[in-house]
Write an enzyme that holds these catalytic residues in place. Structure first.
Site, PDB file in Angstrom:
ATOM      1  N   GLY A   1      20.741   3.479  46.670  1.00  0.00           N
ATOM      2  CA  GLY A   1      21.329   3.116  47.951  1.00  0.00           C
ATOM      3  C   GLY A   1      22.508   2.187  47.750  1.00  0.00           C
ATOM      4  O   GLY A   1      23.041   2.067  46.648  1.00  0.00           O
TER       5      GLY A   1
ATOM      6  N   THR B   1      22.700  -1.109  47.967  1.00  0.00           N
ATOM      7  CA  THR B   1      22.432  -2.314  47.171  1.00  0.00           C
ATOM      8  C   THR B   1      21.291  -2.134  46.192  1.00  0.00           C
ATOM      9  O   THR B   1      21.140  -2.936  45.278  1.00  0.00           O
ATOM     10  CB  THR B   1      22.061  -3.486  48.109  1.00  0.00           C
ATOM     11  OG1 THR B   1      20.969  -3.053  48.918  1.00  0.00           O
ATOM     12  CG2 THR B   1      23.229  -3.924  48.949  1.00  0.00           C
ATOM     13  N   GLY B   2      20.534  -1.097  46.369  1.00  0.00           N
ATOM     14  CA  GLY B   2      19.331  -0.961  45.548  1.00  0.00           C
ATOM     15  C   GLY B   2      19.254   0.358  44.811  1.00  0.00           C
ATOM     16  O   GLY B   2      19.949   1.324  45.135  1.00  0.00           O
TER      17      GLY B   2
ATOM     18  N   LYS C   1      11.739  -0.560  43.127  1.00  0.00           N
ATOM     19  CA  LYS C   1      13.035  -0.711  43.787  1.00  0.00           C
ATOM     20  C   LYS C   1      13.662  -2.010  43.313  1.00  0.00           C
ATOM     21  O   LYS C   1      13.018  -3.067  43.352  1.00  0.00           O
ATOM     22  CB  LYS C   1      12.860  -0.707  45.306  1.00  0.00           C
ATOM     23  CG  LYS C   1      14.179  -0.624  46.067  1.00  0.00           C
ATOM     24  CD  LYS C   1      13.930  -0.172  47.501  1.00  0.00           C
ATOM     25  CE  LYS C   1      15.161  -0.290  48.363  1.00  0.00           C
ATOM     26  NZ  LYS C   1      14.940   0.201  49.717  1.00  0.00           N
TER      27      LYS C   1
ATOM     28  N   ASP D   1      14.684   3.433  61.190  1.00  0.00           N
ATOM     29  CA  ASP D   1      15.452   4.202  60.200  1.00  0.00           C
ATOM     30  C   ASP D   1      14.767   5.533  59.907  1.00  0.00           C
ATOM     31  O   ASP D   1      14.774   5.997  58.774  1.00  0.00           O
ATOM     32  CB  ASP D   1      15.608   3.372  58.913  1.00  0.00           C
ATOM     33  CG  ASP D   1      16.818   3.821  58.089  1.00  0.00           C
ATOM     34  OD1 ASP D   1      17.613   4.634  58.600  1.00  0.00           O
ATOM     35  OD2 ASP D   1      16.958   3.362  56.942  1.00  0.00           O
TER      36      ASP D   1
END
Ligand SMILES: Nc1ncnc2c1ncn2[C@@H]1O[C@H](COP(=O)(O)OP(=O)(O)OP(=O)(O)O)[C@@H](O)[C@H]1O
Length: 422
Positions: free
Chosen positions: A44, A46-47, A71, A169
């Protein structure tokens, strides 16, 4: 998944244990030194999510350790820190024994350094629902498959809402398939704690529908016999039963197909009218997203997608969803979930109970969902790749951060996140 063995770590910045965690809580500290990554599962903004295993166990015994998902999020901004902390907190709450849910993940372990957050959750070997949907010949699921997945997702949302958490989400990419074929929702960083529903309604299973739990259930038997008779779906069931998730094909498609650009919260196509308008919003945003998701499972595309973000938002606000073919219970469910006024939307008054009562779910044995041992798609086992060797997660994550990736991040811009002040 077993990750209970304490591993060696030289890091002192372990995440603090909440005083409210019961003794039955899972192990708290993820020891990155002995956690080896086997492959990247997803990436993603940031991850990065890795398939990992406990190297200490696999080298010290002949039997290999079960893999799990890790993660890793870099502390690159105040917002990434806040989101990671919140996601870990949600997972921690979901790990409390009395609060566990079969369709939601639990926290296996977590770790915090000055640079990173890392946390482990059970590995879902079936990939995500988006890839599964794109792998279907016609890019759609049959009604009975939709009923199975939507029913499990409704239960997961119900559980979160009862905890006072709006998920916010919901989209196929965030619905993972467990090895058992049942679903797990992932990615809680956009979720928010809201005031709990004032009139919580909990679904009471119909005792008359109770059956012998020992019997192996196929997902088609979720429906009571009378309801099944009413709805002759034999042809569709045959088709879906024969389908299987092939991990090799899944790998092939994981970054190349089914990705979509997200620039709002989650995905533009899933954003509800009240969020676009900037009105206050509540749990009803999840019921809206469920309508979009169900539509996408039925037709292979989302109902409001435009050529641009502006056009998509215009459609979300103004356009009524189009339903090809004859109206039926499924289209009626979608229509009621996609009501633009959140106060008139299905689920807005009595929560999940209202959704569960819809005719599309007539006869569904909600209390037996987890007993379904033959869900529509069961991932093939691919044990060979799972627990041998591996690479250093931190090193790899650093390389990923400094090398431009061919894989587009799933969330490219979050600066205008309208939920931030929510
Ligand atoms: N437990 C898991 N098992 C298997 N695959 C997983 C698991 N968790 C995540 N993934 C894969 O990694 C992808 C990204 O995971 P997730 O949505 O949690 O993080 P992200 O989108 O990178 O985070 P963010 O939205 O904060 O940028 C998922 O779509 C899925 O394909």
């Amino acid at each position: 998944m077993q990750n209970s063995d304490p591993l060696v770590s030289h890091h002192s910045h372990s995440m603090e244990t909440s005083p409210s965690s019961p003794p039955s809580s899972p192990p708290e500290i993820l020891h990155l030194d002995s956690t080896k990554a086997l492959k990247i599962l997803g990436k993603g903004a940031t991850g990065t999510v890795f398939l990992a295993h406990n190297d200490v166990v696999s080298t010290s015994s002949s039997s290999s350790s079960s893999p799990f998902a890790v993660k890793l999020v870099h502390k690159s901004s105040a917002s990434s820190i806040r989101r990671a902390r919140w996601e870990i907190e949600v997972l921690r709450r979901l790990s409390v024994e009395s609060n566990q849910n079969p369709f939601l993940p639990r926290l296996l372990a977590s770790f915090e350094s000055p640079e990173y957050f890392a946390w482990a959750v059970p590995y879902c070997s079936g990939g995500d629902l988006n890839v599964l949907l794109r792998r279907q010949n016609d890019g759609v699921f049959s009604s009975s498959v939709i009923r199975f997945y939507v029913a499990e997702i409704v239960c997961a949302l119900e559980h979160l809402h009862t905890m006072g958490i709006a998920y916010r989400d919901l989209k196929p990419e965030n619905i993972l398939i467990q090895q058992s074929g049942h679903v797990t929702l992932t990615d809680f960083d956009l979720s928010r704690s809201l005031k709990k529903p004032t009139r919580p309604q909990f679904y009471q299973p119909d005792p008359e529908l109770s059956i012998d739990r020992k019997k192996s259930l196929s997902f088609s038997r979720l429906i009571s016999p009378a309801a099944t008779e009413r709805k002759n779906k034999t042809r569709l069931l045959k088709k879906t039963r024969s389908a299987r998730v092939n991990p090799i094909n899944r790998r092939k498609t994981s970054f190349s197909s089914g990705e979509r650009s997200n620039s709002f919260v989650g995905t533009d196509e899933y954003v509800s009218p009240e969020v676009i308008r900037g009105d206050g919003h509540d749990f009803a945003v999840d019921w809206w997203a469920l309508g979009v998701l169900t539509y996408e499972m039925m037709y292979g595309e989302t109902p409001f997608k435009g050529k641009s973000k502006k056009e998509t938002f215009g459609n979300v606000l103004m356009k009524e969803p189009e339903f090809a073919g004859k109206p039926n219970d499924l289209t009626d469910l979608i229509r009621r979930l996609l009501v633009k006024d959140p106060d008139r939307r299905l689920g807005s008054h009595r929560g999940a109970a209202e959704v569960k009562e819809h005719a599309f779910f007539a006869g569904v044995r909600w209390d037996l969902l987890t007993e379904v041992s033959r869900p529509p798609f069961i991932p093939l086992r691919d044990d060979g790749e799972l627990t041998v060797g591996g690479f250093d997660i931190r090193e790899h994550f650093e390389k990923l951060r400094t090398t431009p990736s061919s894989a587009p991040p799933s969330h490219v811009c979050r600066k205008n996140d309208p939920f931030i002040d929510f």
